[in-house]
Every structure is written in structure tokens, then in C-alpha cells.
Scaffold this active site. Structure first.
Site, PDB file in Angstrom:
ATOM      1  N   ASP A  95       0.816  -1.278  -0.046  1.00  0.00           N
ATOM      2  CA  ASP A  95      -0.090   0.075  -0.105  1.00  0.00           C
ATOM      3  C   ASP A  95       0.915   1.171   0.175  1.00  0.00           C
ATOM      4  O   ASP A  95       2.046   1.214   0.244  1.00  0.00           O
ATOM      5  CB  ASP A  95      -0.862  -0.085   1.314  1.00  0.00           C
ATOM      6  N   ASP A 131      -0.189   4.930   1.370  1.00  0.00           N
ATOM      7  CA  ASP A 131      -0.308   5.985   2.633  1.00  0.00           C
ATOM      8  C   ASP A 131      -0.128   5.135   3.795  1.00  0.00           C
ATOM      9  O   ASP A 131      -0.855   4.229   3.980  1.00  0.00           O
ATOM     10  CB  ASP A 131      -1.405   6.864   2.437  1.00  0.00           C
ATOM     11  N   ASP A 147      -1.715  -0.746   5.636  1.00  0.00           N
ATOM     12  CA  ASP A 147      -2.091  -0.348   7.138  1.00  0.00           C
ATOM     13  C   ASP A 147      -3.576  -0.098   7.037  1.00  0.00           C
ATOM     14  O   ASP A 147      -3.968   0.572   8.227  1.00  0.00           O
ATOM     15  CB  ASP A 147      -1.298   1.064   7.301  1.00  0.00           C
TER      16      ASP A 147
HETATM   17  O1  LIG Z   1      -4.629   2.949  -0.114  1.00  0.00           O
HETATM   18  P1  LIG Z   1      -3.918   3.966   0.647  1.00  0.00           P
HETATM   19  O2  LIG Z   1      -2.716   4.303  -0.460  1.00  0.00           O
HETATM   20  O3  LIG Z   1      -3.339   3.702   1.984  1.00  0.00           O
HETATM   21  O4  LIG Z   1      -4.667   5.510   0.241  1.00  0.00           O
HETATM   22  C1  LIG Z   1      -5.661   5.429   1.253  1.00  0.00           C
HETATM   23  C2  LIG Z   1      -5.855   7.057   1.448  1.00  0.00           C
HETATM   24  O5  LIG Z   1      -4.723   7.558   1.514  1.00  0.00           O
HETATM   25  C3  LIG Z   1      -4.521   8.873   1.799  1.00  0.00           C
HETATM   26  O6  LIG Z   1      -5.133   9.450   2.862  1.00  0.00           O
HETATM   27  C4  LIG Z   1      -4.317   9.165   3.888  1.00  0.00           C
HETATM   28  O7  LIG Z   1      -3.029   9.682   3.899  1.00  0.00           O
HETATM   29  C5  LIG Z   1      -2.946  11.049   3.953  1.00  0.00           C
HETATM   30  C6  LIG Z   1      -1.702  11.424   3.872  1.00  0.00           C
HETATM   31  O8  LIG Z   1      -0.810  10.878   4.732  1.00  0.00           O
HETATM   32  C7  LIG Z   1      -3.798  11.608   5.176  1.00  0.00           C
HETATM   33  O9  LIG Z   1      -3.653  13.035   5.261  1.00  0.00           O
HETATM   34  C8  LIG Z   1      -5.297  11.133   5.282  1.00  0.00           C
HETATM   35  O10 LIG Z   1      -5.830  11.405   6.546  1.00  0.00           O
HETATM   36  C9  LIG Z   1      -5.195   9.697   5.101  1.00  0.00           C
HETATM   37  O11 LIG Z   1      -6.698   9.158   5.153  1.00  0.00           O
HETATM   38  C10 LIG Z   1      -5.315   9.664   0.283  1.00  0.00           C
HETATM   39  O12 LIG Z   1      -5.238  10.961   0.540  1.00  0.00           O
HETATM   40  C11 LIG Z   1      -6.653   9.041  -0.003  1.00  0.00           C
HETATM   41  O13 LIG Z   1      -7.270   9.466  -1.016  1.00  0.00           O
HETATM   42  C12 LIG Z   1      -6.717   7.572  -0.075  1.00  0.00           C
HETATM   43  O14 LIG Z   1      -7.998   6.852  -0.001  1.00  0.00           O
END
Ligand SMILES: O=P(O)(O)OC[C@H]1O[C@H](O[C@H]2O[C@H](CO)[C@@H](O)[C@H](O)[C@H]2O)[C@H](O)[C@@H](O)[C@@H]1O
Length: 389
Positions: free
Chosen positions: A126, A128, A329
Site C-alpha cells: 500500500d 499511504d 495499514d
Molecule cells: O490505499 P492507500 O494508499 O493507503 O490510500 C488510502 C488513502 O490515503 C490517503 O489518505 C491518507 O493519507 C493522507 C496522507 O498521509 C492523510 O492526510 C489522510 O488523512 C489519510 O486518510 C489519500 O489521500 C486518500 O485519497 C486515500 O484514499
């Protein structure tokens, strides 16, 4: 899902993680999963009326789900001179007993590599919270140069893919490595290798070229939803623009509504507004990520299906000598953990610094431990190769 089917896959909601699902016997498991259980379920199934219309935010406990959707990172901190230190010894105790159930992939590294001997590892990650730390501004979730170097190196030894909720372009912008495979929009936008495989026969799979002009397989099972997603994106932008800190992110086949920077007393307003917009779109569903509401098409496709698809594309699916490892995560990563666990196929590694129920087998605390794990895999593999010379 039958990859040969001619129809757009139809969603069947994930059942919540239950003890029986977690206890599926697996020769891959390093220990018995029948130990402690946690009351806070990882997979919150969002209540949906039979019509597909979402229930009221407040009455269905959504606000609780929104509040609990990202553990405060400060709960357990690492004190480098004394191992773990905690502001709250109960929290630390809970974390250590959780580690008995989800052992650290670092301390269990020998166990993992013993099992991997003679097998080809395929690595899925993954983005983020796994390769980059969670930060307040989603546009600034940059990956460190050290992490990039570790991912680049690991990809020299093992086929490596990133499967993210972000749009594929965005995650590629962050990572910038051409040697990887990328799946965006929770696996609904995949670029995989061209190879005669079962996945090629899927109606949503077309030949294309990537940014480097290389021939690739492009798989977009939710392509027909783009106009709807764009419409919803506009409505969500409009209806949240007066909420300070709210941010709507276009993930191409999905939309994220972030509330990390919204004052907690307005979280229910965010939830209610999103809910109101979605009332008109029964073909879209809502899931909870880390301080984010994720809107996506009601199709039977998720990160788990994306892993299977990529394994097929790589000619690695259903091979006894292949060990897929998935590191993630988030709740959406549970679908991938589940595929690996249920098929007795490989290892899911959950990145978390606080106890969470999961379909993963091992855990890592944070992206810095992910990096350490990747480096260890490289060292192990290169020493295996050297011993063959
Ligand atoms: O599947 P992923 O790559 O883990 O994406 C899931 C979401 O990730 C991002 O949001 C998350 O990370 C951001 C940066 O650290 C944080 O600000 C946010 O609160 C988290 O939810 C991304 O911006 C989303 O669009 C994804 O859905």
C-alpha cells in the site's frame, strides 16, 4: 470473481472480520490465531438499507467510525535507548499482547525467510501509511529518498507492485519508480505486464502503453463509473466548501473526502453531507479510511482482487513455489490480507502502532519498520544468490 466473466462485477459487502474467519487454519501461520480478540473490529461494514440508500450518520454510529478511523500516533512511541516507552502503560501492555497475535515481521524475519526458501516472493504494498507516513496534507505525503531507494532495491529482486486508494497517476508521481507495477483507485486501475495469462481475457483489460512507451495491460473494471464519479466529485466539492479543513480528492474511479483537518465538532456535518449526496447514487458505496470517507463504485473489486489479478498477470498465481507478501495499514488492505490468508497463499503484514483486529499474519509498527523489512529482504535474497555462486 471469475476473470472470464463478461459482466461488470457486482459488489458483495465484505462480512466483518469474525473470529472464525481469522482462525482459518493455515500452514503459513506462525502461531495459533485463537488468542485474544479485540472488540474494535477492523472492517466496519457500513449500514446500508436494502435500497442501497445509506442510513443516517448519527443514528448508525458513523460518527464513532469516523472518530476511530485513525489511531493517534502518539500513543506508543519508541524510546531508542530503552525500547518502548509509553505515556500509558496499559496502552503499551495492550500493544505487546497484540504483538503475540500479530508478531513483528522483523523479529519473525527468520521464520518468514525459512518459509520463503525455494519460493519466489512477490511483493505488494500500500502507499499511504505504509511507504509514507500519514501527514495532515494528502498532497504532501511524500516518500523519503531512503524509502524510495529501499523499494527500488527490493524491486530488483522481487516483482513488486503498489496498490493504493489514490489515483494511479498520483501514486506514481509520489513513488516515481518505473520498475514497479501500479494499481490505483483501490485496485480499480491496474497497469500490469503483458503476458499471455488468464487476466488478459478479462473484458475490461486492454493493451496499452505506459509513460515510457512500454506495452502494458491496462485493467479498469470501473471505467463506466467515471462520469458518475466526476458528478459526485463536483457535488462533494460544492457541499463541503464551507467546512474549514475538509478536502475532496479525485482518485479517478473513487473520491476521498478528508476530515483530518476539520474540527472534530463538525465531523458529523461532513458525514451527513457526504451521506446526503450519496443518497442519489445507490451504485456508489462509502467506506472509512484513516480520517477519510472513501466513495467508490459498487463493483466486486478490491485490493484483494487486484492482488490475484496481478499474480495472474505475472504468471505467479496458484503456484506452490510463489510466496506473495502484502504490506498495508488500512481497512481496504484487509481484502488483500484475506485473499492471502484464505487461499493459504502468503503473508499479510499490517502496519500499525496500535492493536487492531486484522486478517494479516504479521505486523510492522510504521513505515520506518517497513523500510527495515524491505532492506532485510534484499540482504537475505542477495546472500541466497551469493551462496549459489
Ligand atoms: O490505499 P492507500 O494508499 O493507503 O490510500 C488510502 C488513502 O490515503 C490517503 O489518505 C491518507 O493519507 C493522507 C496522507 O498521509 C492523510 O492526510 C489522510 O488523512 C489519510 O486518510 C489519500 O489521500 C486518500 O485519497 C486515500 O484514499
Amino acid at each position: 470473481m471469475d476473470l472470464k466473466s463478461n459482466h461488470t462485477p457486482v459488489l458483495t459487502d465484505s462480512a466483518p472480520v469474525t473470529k472464525s474467519r481469522l482462525c482459518a487454519h493455515s500452514s503459513l501461520l506462525p502461531y495459533s490465531h485463537s488468542g485474544a480478540t479485540f472488540t474494535h473490529g477492523m472492517l466496519l461494514t457500513i449500514p446500508r438499507k436494502k435500497t442501497g440508500i445509506l442510513e443516517d450518520v448519527r443514528s448508525s454510529g458513523w460518527l464513532d467510525a469516523m472518530k476511530s478511523s485513525s489511531p493517534p500516533a502518539r500513543k506508543i512511541t519508541k524510546d531508542f535507548s530503552h525500547g518502548f516507552a509509553s505515556s500509558d502503560s496499559d496502552t503499551a501492555g495492550a500493544y505487546f499482547s497484540w504483538l503475540l497475535k500479530y508478531p513483528s515481521a522483523l523479529t519473525s524475519f527468520d521464520q518468514i525467510t525459512n518459509y520463503a526458501k525455494g519460493k519466489r516472493i512477490a511483493l505488494f504494498m500500500d502507499y499511504d501509511g505504509t511507504l509514507s507516513p500519514i501527514v495532515d496534507n494528502p498532497d504532501c505525503a511524500f516518500m523519503s529518498d531512503n524509502m524510495r531507494a529501499a523499494v527500488k532495491k527490493v524491486a530488483e529482486y522481487f516483482p513488486t507492485a503498489i496498490i493504493s486508494g489514490r489515483s494511479r497517476d498520483k501514486v506514481y508521481q509520489f513513488v516515481g519508480l518505473t520498475e514497479l507495477y501500479y494499481a490505483g483507485s483501490h485496485g480499480m486501475d491496474i497497469i500490469g505486464p503483458v503476458r499471455q495469462s488468464e487476466s488478459d481475457n478479462h473484458p475490461n483489460c486492454i493493451r496499452s502503453t505506459d509513460k515510457q512507451g512500454k506495452e502494458v495491460n491496462l485493467f479498469q473494471p470501473a471505467a463506466e463509473f467515471v462520469p458518475m464519479i466526476n458528478e459526485v466529485l463536483k457535488s462533494l466539492d460544492e457541499c463541503t466548501k464551507d467546512i474549514k479543513g475538509a478536502k475532496v480528492e479525485n482518485n479517478k474511479f473513487c473520491v476521498s473526502v478528508h476530515y483530518r483537518n476539520v474540527d472534530e465538532k463538525y465531523w458529523d456535518v461532513v458525514g451527513q453531507r457526504v451521506h446526503d449526496v450519496l443518497k442519489c447514487y445507490p451504485r456508489l458505496r462509502l467506506t472509512h479510511g484513516r480520517k477519510v470517507l472513501e466513495i467508490r463504485p459498487v463493483i466486486n473489486w478490491d485490493k484483494g482482487k487486484a492482488v490475484t489479478f496481478l499474480l495472474e498477470s505475472l504468471g505467479l498465481n496458484n503456484c506452490d513455489d510463489v510466496l506473495p507478501i502484502y504490506i498495508g495499514d488500512d481497512r481496504t488492505d484487509e481484502d488483500a490480507f484475506k485473499v492471502l490468508r484464505e487461499g493459504n497463499k502468503g503473508y499479510g503484514i499490517l502496519v500499525s502502532s496500535s492493536p487492531k483486529e486484522s486478517n494479516a499474519v504479521y505486523s510492522l509498527r510504521d513505515p520506518s519498520e517497513v523500510m527495515e523489512f524491505l532492506k532485510s529482504l534484499v540482504l537475505w535474497k542477495s546472500s541466497c544468490l551469493k551462496s549459489l555462486i
